[in-house]
Scaffold this motif. Structure first.
Motif, short mmCIF file in Angstrom:
data_model
loop_
_atom_site.label_atom_id
_atom_site.label_comp_id
_atom_site.label_asym_id
_atom_site.label_seq_id
_atom_site.Cartn_x
_atom_site.Cartn_y
_atom_site.Cartn_z
N PRO A 9 0.84 -1.19 0.00
CA PRO A 9 0.00 0.00 0.00
C PRO A 9 0.88 1.25 0.00
O PRO A 9 1.86 1.32 0.75
N GLY A 10 0.56 2.18 -0.86
CA GLY A 10 1.32 3.43 -0.93
C GLY A 10 2.52 3.37 -1.85
O GLY A 10 3.25 4.36 -2.01
N ALA A 11 2.75 2.25 -2.53
CA ALA A 11 3.95 2.11 -3.37
C ALA A 11 3.90 2.99 -4.62
O ALA A 11 4.94 3.30 -5.21
N GLY A 12 2.68 3.35 -5.05
CA GLY A 12 2.55 4.11 -6.29
C GLY A 12 1.87 3.31 -7.39
O GLY A 12 1.92 3.70 -8.57
N LYS A 13 1.19 2.23 -7.02
CA LYS A 13 0.52 1.40 -8.03
C LYS A 13 -0.53 2.20 -8.80
O LYS A 13 -0.57 2.17 -10.03
N GLY A 14 -1.38 2.91 -8.06
CA GLY A 14 -2.46 3.67 -8.72
C GLY A 14 -1.89 4.75 -9.64
O GLY A 14 -2.35 4.92 -10.77
N THR A 15 -0.88 5.45 -9.15
CA THR A 15 -0.26 6.53 -9.92
C THR A 15 0.33 5.98 -11.23
O THR A 15 0.12 6.54 -12.31
N GLN A 16 1.07 4.89 -11.13
CA GLN A 16 1.71 4.31 -12.31
C GLN A 16 0.69 3.67 -13.24
O GLN A 16 0.80 3.78 -14.47
N ARG A 122 5.29 7.83 4.54
CA ARG A 122 5.28 9.22 4.06
C ARG A 122 4.32 9.38 2.89
O ARG A 122 3.57 10.36 2.79
N ARG A 123 4.36 8.43 1.98
CA ARG A 123 3.49 8.54 0.80
C ARG A 123 2.02 8.43 1.19
O ARG A 123 1.19 9.20 0.71
N MET A 124 1.68 7.47 2.06
CA MET A 124 0.26 7.28 2.39
C MET A 124 -0.31 8.37 3.27
O MET A 124 -1.46 8.78 3.08
N GLY A 126 0.47 11.42 3.37
CA GLY A 126 0.30 12.68 2.62
C GLY A 126 -0.60 12.52 1.41
O GLY A 126 -0.79 13.46 0.64
N ARG A 127 -1.16 11.33 1.22
CA ARG A 127 -1.99 11.09 0.03
C ARG A 127 -3.31 11.83 0.11
O ARG A 127 -3.96 11.87 1.14
N ARG A 128 -3.73 12.40 -0.99
CA ARG A 128 -5.07 12.96 -1.13
C ARG A 128 -5.64 12.41 -2.43
O ARG A 128 -4.91 12.29 -3.41
N GLU A 135 -8.16 9.89 -9.15
CA GLU A 135 -6.77 10.36 -9.27
C GLU A 135 -6.15 10.57 -7.88
O GLU A 135 -6.81 11.04 -6.97
N SER A 136 -4.88 10.20 -7.77
CA SER A 136 -4.18 10.24 -6.49
C SER A 136 -3.14 11.35 -6.50
O SER A 136 -2.39 11.50 -7.47
N TYR A 137 -3.10 12.15 -5.43
CA TYR A 137 -2.12 13.23 -5.31
C TYR A 137 -1.37 13.07 -3.99
O TYR A 137 -1.71 12.23 -3.18
N HIS A 138 -0.34 13.91 -3.80
CA HIS A 138 0.36 13.93 -2.52
C HIS A 138 0.61 15.39 -2.14
O HIS A 138 0.98 16.20 -3.00
N ARG A 198 11.50 3.52 -5.74
CA ARG A 198 11.97 4.76 -5.12
C ARG A 198 12.22 5.80 -6.22
O ARG A 198 12.33 5.45 -7.39
N GLY A 199 12.34 7.06 -5.80
CA GLY A 199 12.59 8.12 -6.78
C GLY A 199 11.29 8.77 -7.21
O GLY A 199 10.23 8.51 -6.64
N THR A 200 11.39 9.61 -8.23
CA THR A 200 10.21 10.38 -8.66
C THR A 200 9.24 9.49 -9.44
O THR A 200 9.60 8.41 -9.91
N VAL A 201 8.02 9.99 -9.58
CA VAL A 201 7.00 9.28 -10.36
C VAL A 201 7.52 8.99 -11.77
O VAL A 201 7.36 7.88 -12.28
N ASP A 202 8.18 9.96 -12.38
CA ASP A 202 8.68 9.78 -13.75
C ASP A 202 9.80 8.74 -13.82
O ASP A 202 9.86 7.95 -14.77
P1 ADP Z 1 -0.90 2.77 -4.21
O1 ADP Z 1 -1.96 2.72 -5.28
O2 ADP Z 1 0.20 1.76 -4.44
O3 ADP Z 1 -1.44 2.67 -2.82
P2 ADP Z 1 -0.60 5.60 -4.95
O4 ADP Z 1 -0.35 5.59 -6.41
O5 ADP Z 1 -1.92 6.04 -4.48
O6 ADP Z 1 -0.17 4.18 -4.30
O7 ADP Z 1 0.53 6.51 -4.28
C1 ADP Z 1 0.59 6.71 -2.86
C2 ADP Z 1 0.94 8.17 -2.56
O8 ADP Z 1 2.29 8.42 -2.93
C3 ADP Z 1 0.11 9.18 -3.33
O9 ADP Z 1 -0.04 10.31 -2.50
C4 ADP Z 1 0.97 9.51 -4.55
O10 ADP Z 1 0.72 10.82 -5.03
C5 ADP Z 1 2.37 9.40 -3.96
N1 ADP Z 1 3.37 8.89 -4.91
C6 ADP Z 1 3.20 7.98 -5.92
N2 ADP Z 1 4.38 7.74 -6.54
C7 ADP Z 1 5.32 8.50 -5.91
C8 ADP Z 1 6.73 8.69 -6.09
N3 ADP Z 1 7.43 8.03 -7.03
N4 ADP Z 1 7.36 9.55 -5.25
C9 ADP Z 1 6.67 10.21 -4.28
N5 ADP Z 1 5.34 10.09 -4.06
C10 ADP Z 1 4.67 9.23 -4.87
#
Ligand code: ADP
Ligand code: ADP
Ligand code: ZN
Length: 213
Positions: A9-16, A122-124, A126-128, A135-138, A198-202
């Protein structure tokens, strides 16, 4: 392309998954988003799932696999899909194989996103998220263009109830228990690739793209 995204949870699955579905024309199928919308709509499934979700526990396999069986049969999943948040354990992975065999659409790739626990918290926390489009933001790492408002659809962003610290820990515990057997299961099929989350979304996106042939 028939793809599964694994990761804590919080790894960035939804974002990617959102970015991949856009660039590759895949159906983005998120069990978390589907379950949250069932809870919001007050459906029978939502009523049964709610309590588990609030506690950070897994919703029972029968409910989730029935929901996925129906979802995967829809037309848009035929041209390719990316599964985000499913399967969560070996029983679900076996059910998924059975469903995909019936549909004659075997999985092609399982991407396992790896992120250290301190970073997940930290990611979870701060997630919004946007209740409108998912759509997922931080707050810090990936803020919307205007504070508290979804870039895509203009709705007010919210914090998920289960992104409070106590529930976050419960979810990480569930993950710790279920994940290793799931990784073994997919390793045995030869479909699994580990990707550094790890690292940026891109940066993470480029790593995943390197695995999607
Ligand atoms: P998951 O679906 O795996 O739970 P999300 O895609 O919702 O994860 O991402 C969790 C949080 O971390 C969100 O607030 C998102 O904006 C943020 N996030 C996603 N990818 C990154 C990244 N590479 N670096 C920093 N924050 C990220
Ligand atoms: P995250 O992206 O942070 O990992 P999800 O949105 O995937 O969170 O999941 C939120 C909650 O929905 C989970 O804690 C669980 O209660 C439920 N859930 C989502 N997917 C599944 C699944 N495949 N099996 C059981 N429960 C699930
Ligand atoms: Zn939105």
């Amino acid at each position: 392309m028939y793809l599964v995204l694994l990761g804590p949870p919080g790894a960035g699955k939804g974002t990617q998954a959102t970015a991949l579905s856009r660039d590759y024309g895949l159906a983005h199928i998120s069990t978390g988003d589907m379950l949250r919308s069932a809870v919001r709509d007050g459906t029978q499934l939502g009523k049964e799932a709610r309590d588990y979700m609030d506690r950070g526990a897994l919703v029972p396999d029968e409910l989730v696999t029935a929901m996925m069986r129906e979802r995967l049969q829809r037309d848009d999943a035929k041209k390719g899909f990316i599964l985000d948040g499913f399967p969560r354990n070996v029983a679900q992975a076996e059910q998924l194989d059975a469903i995909l065999e019936e549909l004659d659409q075997p999985l092609e790739l399982v991407v396992n996103l790896q992120v250290p626990e301190a970073e997940l918290i930290r990611r979870m926390t701060g997630r919004r998220v946007c209740p409108g489009c998912g759509e997922s933001y931080h707050l810090v790492f990936n803020p919307p263009k205007s504070l508290g408002i979804c870039d895509q659809c203009g709705e007010d962003l919210i914090q998920r109830d289960d992104d409070k610290e106590a529930t976050v820990r419960a979810r990480l515990e569930v993950y710790g228990r279920e994940n290793a057997p799931l990784v073994d299961y997919y390793n045995a099929t030869g479909l699994l690739v580990n990707v550094d989350g790890r690292g940026t979304v891109d940066q993470v996106y480029e790593r995943i793209r390197g695995e999607v042939k």
